[in-house]
Design a protein around this motif. Sequence first.
Motif: not given
Length: 183
Positions: A19-24, A43-46, A59-69, A91-95
């Motif tokens: 259900t999660r995706g990332i924008i590269i 929208y939520e994005g982190k 080295d950064l991306a934005v995580e989103i909910e794929l349903v909102e793609q 997991s793709a969290e920033l440290l």
Amino acid sequence: MILKWPGLATRAVQEKKNTRGIIIFPTVEEALKGEKVVKKAGYEGKLVAPPPALRKGCDLAVEIELVEQTAIARALQGQVYYIGIYPLEGSAELLQIVKIVYFPEHVMVKAGNMKIVFSKDTGIIVNISGGGCPDVPYLYTKLVGSHLETIPRPQDLGFTLCALMLDRAWEEALAIWKGGRLT
């Protein structure tokens, strides 16, 4: 008699994970702008560190909910250049490694390679150091000598991973100052 379908439970778990995706993005600057556009659109994005297989120069991306793609892609269109939106597994969290060192008169907060030091008595920033990004000297001149509560966010001043890590250190320093955790 109960019939079991092989892989049914596994498939349900996989569908939930996807259900999660990332924008590269091609650059850190575009990733930082992308996060702001996503949030401004409601929208939520982190910010996250993309898995090595999906890195395309940043080295950064934005995580989103794929349903909102689709809606997010529309919000980004014409405002931010991005490479693509991909399903995310794992997991793709920033440290979030933040270290705090208490000195007799100062507190140093370190996030990644960036450090911010402030006076326990006044909340004035006395030093910023670390990283190797070209905007670190600029950040130093803009922030040193100012109070933790009155400065603009470091991530709004800079456009590099160093600025982002300094922002994380500043957030923690501000929480320490406001919470009175000075020892």
